[in-house]
Motif scaffolding. Sequence first.
Motif, PDB file in Angstrom:
ATOM      1  N   VAL A  36      -1.073 -14.609  -3.122  1.00  0.00           N
ATOM      2  CA  VAL A  36       0.274 -13.449  -3.420  1.00  0.00           C
ATOM      3  C   VAL A  36      -0.666 -11.366  -3.319  1.00  0.00           C
ATOM      4  O   VAL A  36      -0.436 -11.118  -1.671  1.00  0.00           O
ATOM      5  CB  VAL A  36       1.077 -13.278  -4.895  1.00  0.00           C
ATOM      6  CG1 VAL A  36       1.495 -12.312  -4.940  1.00  0.00           C
ATOM      7  CG2 VAL A  36       2.145 -14.549  -4.583  1.00  0.00           C
ATOM      8  N   PHE A  37      -1.567 -12.000  -3.567  1.00  0.00           N
ATOM      9  CA  PHE A  37      -2.668 -10.893  -4.115  1.00  0.00           C
ATOM     10  C   PHE A  37      -3.239 -10.819  -2.226  1.00  0.00           C
ATOM     11  O   PHE A  37      -2.949  -9.081  -1.800  1.00  0.00           O
ATOM     12  CB  PHE A  37      -4.267 -10.866  -4.624  1.00  0.00           C
ATOM     13  CG  PHE A  37      -4.778  -9.957  -3.861  1.00  0.00           C
ATOM     14  CD1 PHE A  37      -4.688  -8.209  -4.345  1.00  0.00           C
ATOM     15  CD2 PHE A  37      -6.324 -10.422  -3.985  1.00  0.00           C
ATOM     16  CE1 PHE A  37      -6.389  -7.746  -3.734  1.00  0.00           C
ATOM     17  CE2 PHE A  37      -6.985  -9.945  -2.820  1.00  0.00           C
ATOM     18  CZ  PHE A  37      -7.487  -8.147  -3.205  1.00  0.00           C
ATOM     19  N   ALA A  55       0.042  -9.282  -0.143  1.00  0.00           N
ATOM     20  CA  ALA A  55      -0.077  -8.176  -0.461  1.00  0.00           C
ATOM     21  C   ALA A  55      -0.656  -7.340   0.095  1.00  0.00           C
ATOM     22  O   ALA A  55      -0.554  -6.043   0.625  1.00  0.00           O
ATOM     23  CB  ALA A  55       0.712  -8.360  -1.738  1.00  0.00           C
ATOM     24  N   TYR A  56      -2.346  -7.183   0.449  1.00  0.00           N
ATOM     25  CA  TYR A  56      -3.388  -6.935   0.655  1.00  0.00           C
ATOM     26  C   TYR A  56      -2.901  -6.324   2.313  1.00  0.00           C
ATOM     27  O   TYR A  56      -3.107  -5.720   2.885  1.00  0.00           O
ATOM     28  CB  TYR A  56      -4.316  -7.401   0.656  1.00  0.00           C
ATOM     29  CG  TYR A  56      -5.583  -7.080   1.117  1.00  0.00           C
ATOM     30  CD1 TYR A  56      -6.276  -5.754  -1.002  1.00  0.00           C
ATOM     31  CD2 TYR A  56      -6.661  -6.850   1.689  1.00  0.00           C
ATOM     32  CE1 TYR A  56      -7.811  -4.685   0.063  1.00  0.00           C
ATOM     33  CE2 TYR A  56      -7.545  -6.075   2.300  1.00  0.00           C
ATOM     34  CZ  TYR A  56      -7.796  -5.129   1.105  1.00  0.00           C
ATOM     35  OH  TYR A  56      -9.600  -4.446   1.291  1.00  0.00           O
ATOM     36  N   VAL A  81      -0.015  -7.337   4.041  1.00  0.00           N
ATOM     37  CA  VAL A  81       0.656  -6.586   4.302  1.00  0.00           C
ATOM     38  C   VAL A  81       1.207  -5.046   4.462  1.00  0.00           C
ATOM     39  O   VAL A  81       1.601  -4.492   5.157  1.00  0.00           O
ATOM     40  CB  VAL A  81       2.694  -6.624   3.557  1.00  0.00           C
ATOM     41  CG1 VAL A  81       3.674  -5.934   3.827  1.00  0.00           C
ATOM     42  CG2 VAL A  81       2.940  -8.036   3.456  1.00  0.00           C
ATOM     43  N   MET A  82       0.081  -4.520   3.219  1.00  0.00           N
ATOM     44  CA  MET A  82      -0.231  -3.005   3.159  1.00  0.00           C
ATOM     45  C   MET A  82      -0.754  -2.400   4.065  1.00  0.00           C
ATOM     46  O   MET A  82      -1.553  -0.865   4.097  1.00  0.00           O
ATOM     47  CB  MET A  82      -0.473  -2.630   2.099  1.00  0.00           C
ATOM     48  CG  MET A  82       0.151  -2.505   1.535  1.00  0.00           C
ATOM     49  SD  MET A  82       1.937  -1.346   2.056  1.00  0.00           S
ATOM     50  CE  MET A  82       1.177   0.449   1.658  1.00  0.00           C
ATOM     51  N   TRP A 101      -4.591   0.863  -7.507  1.00  0.00           N
ATOM     52  CA  TRP A 101      -5.466  -0.665  -7.689  1.00  0.00           C
ATOM     53  C   TRP A 101      -5.979  -1.029  -9.273  1.00  0.00           C
ATOM     54  O   TRP A 101      -5.906  -1.757 -10.029  1.00  0.00           O
ATOM     55  CB  TRP A 101      -6.548  -1.062  -7.016  1.00  0.00           C
ATOM     56  CG  TRP A 101      -7.606  -1.191  -7.026  1.00  0.00           C
ATOM     57  CD1 TRP A 101      -8.517  -1.493  -8.157  1.00  0.00           C
ATOM     58  CD2 TRP A 101      -8.908  -0.686  -6.131  1.00  0.00           C
ATOM     59  NE1 TRP A 101      -9.375  -0.808  -7.950  1.00  0.00           N
ATOM     60  CE2 TRP A 101     -10.159  -1.057  -7.133  1.00  0.00           C
ATOM     61  CE3 TRP A 101      -8.860   0.167  -4.554  1.00  0.00           C
ATOM     62  CZ2 TRP A 101     -10.952   0.274  -5.900  1.00  0.00           C
ATOM     63  CZ3 TRP A 101      -9.889   0.679  -4.089  1.00  0.00           C
ATOM     64  CH2 TRP A 101     -11.269   0.105  -4.803  1.00  0.00           C
ATOM     65  N   MET A 131       0.051  -9.118  -7.454  1.00  0.00           N
ATOM     66  CA  MET A 131       0.770  -8.447  -6.290  1.00  0.00           C
ATOM     67  C   MET A 131       0.751  -7.051  -5.678  1.00  0.00           C
ATOM     68  O   MET A 131       0.035  -5.817  -4.094  1.00  0.00           O
ATOM     69  CB  MET A 131       2.210  -8.280  -6.090  1.00  0.00           C
ATOM     70  CG  MET A 131       3.310  -8.449  -4.961  1.00  0.00           C
ATOM     71  SD  MET A 131       4.627  -8.474  -4.784  1.00  0.00           S
ATOM     72  CE  MET A 131       5.572  -7.507  -5.981  1.00  0.00           C
ATOM     73  N   PHE A 132       1.037  -5.912  -7.021  1.00  0.00           N
ATOM     74  CA  PHE A 132       0.891  -4.150  -6.938  1.00  0.00           C
ATOM     75  C   PHE A 132      -0.625  -4.156  -6.736  1.00  0.00           C
ATOM     76  O   PHE A 132      -1.311  -2.563  -6.237  1.00  0.00           O
ATOM     77  CB  PHE A 132       1.498  -4.450  -8.157  1.00  0.00           C
ATOM     78  CG  PHE A 132       2.821  -3.949  -7.081  1.00  0.00           C
ATOM     79  CD1 PHE A 132       3.563  -3.022  -6.707  1.00  0.00           C
ATOM     80  CD2 PHE A 132       3.752  -4.647  -7.916  1.00  0.00           C
ATOM     81  CE1 PHE A 132       5.148  -3.034  -6.197  1.00  0.00           C
ATOM     82  CE2 PHE A 132       4.893  -5.247  -8.195  1.00  0.00           C
ATOM     83  CZ  PHE A 132       5.819  -4.263  -7.672  1.00  0.00           C
ATOM     84  N   GLY A 161      -2.402  -6.134  -5.038  1.00  0.00           N
ATOM     85  CA  GLY A 161      -3.346  -5.715  -3.389  1.00  0.00           C
ATOM     86  C   GLY A 161      -2.930  -5.529  -2.634  1.00  0.00           C
ATOM     87  O   GLY A 161      -3.311  -4.537  -1.238  1.00  0.00           O
ATOM     88  N   PHE A 162      -0.692  -4.383  -2.491  1.00  0.00           N
ATOM     89  CA  PHE A 162      -1.289  -3.717  -2.542  1.00  0.00           C
ATOM     90  C   PHE A 162      -1.320  -1.855  -2.095  1.00  0.00           C
ATOM     91  O   PHE A 162      -1.711  -1.304  -1.485  1.00  0.00           O
ATOM     92  CB  PHE A 162       1.010  -2.957  -2.837  1.00  0.00           C
ATOM     93  CG  PHE A 162       1.781  -4.304  -2.462  1.00  0.00           C
ATOM     94  CD1 PHE A 162       1.536  -4.238  -1.496  1.00  0.00           C
ATOM     95  CD2 PHE A 162       3.255  -4.462  -3.234  1.00  0.00           C
ATOM     96  CE1 PHE A 162       2.384  -5.579  -0.498  1.00  0.00           C
ATOM     97  CE2 PHE A 162       3.959  -5.114  -2.706  1.00  0.00           C
ATOM     98  CZ  PHE A 162       4.440  -5.749  -1.890  1.00  0.00           C
ATOM     99  N   ASN A 221      -5.681  -6.777   8.348  1.00  0.00           N
ATOM    100  CA  ASN A 221      -4.867  -7.132   7.526  1.00  0.00           C
ATOM    101  C   ASN A 221      -4.854  -8.675   8.115  1.00  0.00           C
ATOM    102  O   ASN A 221      -4.585  -9.617   7.333  1.00  0.00           O
ATOM    103  CB  ASN A 221      -3.799  -6.697   8.510  1.00  0.00           C
ATOM    104  CG  ASN A 221      -2.461  -7.542   8.710  1.00  0.00           C
ATOM    105  OD1 ASN A 221      -1.566  -7.519   7.444  1.00  0.00           O
ATOM    106  ND2 ASN A 221      -2.065  -8.275  10.051  1.00  0.00           N
TER     107      ASN A 221
END
Length: 419
Positions: free
Chosen positions: A55-56, A59-60, A62-63, A87, A108-109, A111-112, A369
Amino acid sequence: MENKAPTNVRNTGLALVFLMTFICLLDRANYGVCTSSIMKDLNLTVIEMGQATTVFSLAYAVMQIPGSIIVRRYGTRAMIALSVALWSLFTLATGFSTGFLSLVIARMFFGFAEAPVFPATNQYNLHWFPQKDRAFANSIPNAGSWLALIIAPPLMVWLLELFGWRWVFYLCAGAGFLGAALWYWLTRNVPEEHPGVNQAELAYIQSGEAVAPVKHSGKIPWGKFFRSRSFWCIAVTYFCSVYMLQYFVYWLPFYLQNQLNMSIKTMGYAASIPWIFIFLAGLSVGRISDWLFRHNYPLFIARNGLILLGFVGSAIFMYISTFVTDPWTVVLLLSFSLGFIGFNMTIPWAIASDIGGEFTGIVSSWMNNWGQIGAAIMATLSAYIGIHYGWNSTLLALVVVACIGIVATLGIRPEKKLM
């Protein structure tokens, strides 16, 4: 009168790049070292821990491109500081996790928030270093992250045993908040904005090629990018590179404890040894690439040749390690393997500058990405392979990934810009 000796602001900025990525990987390594403790305390399975890591990474991934577009618009000074601060907030949140769901949300956040930092540092280096110095400059972000992974295992084990796993994350968060403040205070987006840069240093930075202007907006030529073979091949190359690297970040401590039966204290020291090799290799390969470029070797040799050497060397040592039973010999072989991975983790960032020009941040985020997609797949797939086929089979899977990376690297044309 203007002092003719160039100032050295660019290297102060490079030291801060090193510090930011050091903190970045410190905040990932703590998770790997604390894996067994988190699993026990939160009653999680190996698969669930792998899923939280996936999930990390997703998320990483995707952003990556949105983050790079934001950096392109608002500049590296503000956005790297914001990324580090955010972070660090979610590193703190990881320490407050009470179960699988809260852990997944925190990761997740996390990673974002971390996503923009490496493309942003590559964009920063584009404006602060001439092409003849850029391979070494682009080795520094990775070097900072790898030094963190040398220091982190024994340090995190010590903090873990002294305070418990939650305080590991609390303390790392505090270091991140301090780092964000330092970055914003001491850096600027481009040399022209920094009051400490004199004309001599500015002339040196701009030597050899025109420095791409800072554009806070403007159309990104995605059509031309997607029609470029190099654009796709650098993505696959970095997918394979990060897939291999992140195995060492997230599963090496677990592998050492469960496959080689090391105690947690012994694991803390053993897990740091491979990162010494990649730290030295990453710095060296940047210098080697710059030397080859300055001595007029073809850019394919100065860039792709070193990546190919990295994939081949890492695969050979990794394959040999699966036939060895002595724990410390395995650690040594995996250390050589990770050292070679440093080649193919460092040089693609220089190629992103070579082919990207003013769109370096976009190209960097594109390849990163795909690297994080590789990391996301690795996290859960390695857990599945390890459980069903044995942990040595996870290393053989990495050898296959290296072979794919070799093929992709042959397709990159670093001498031809995308625009």
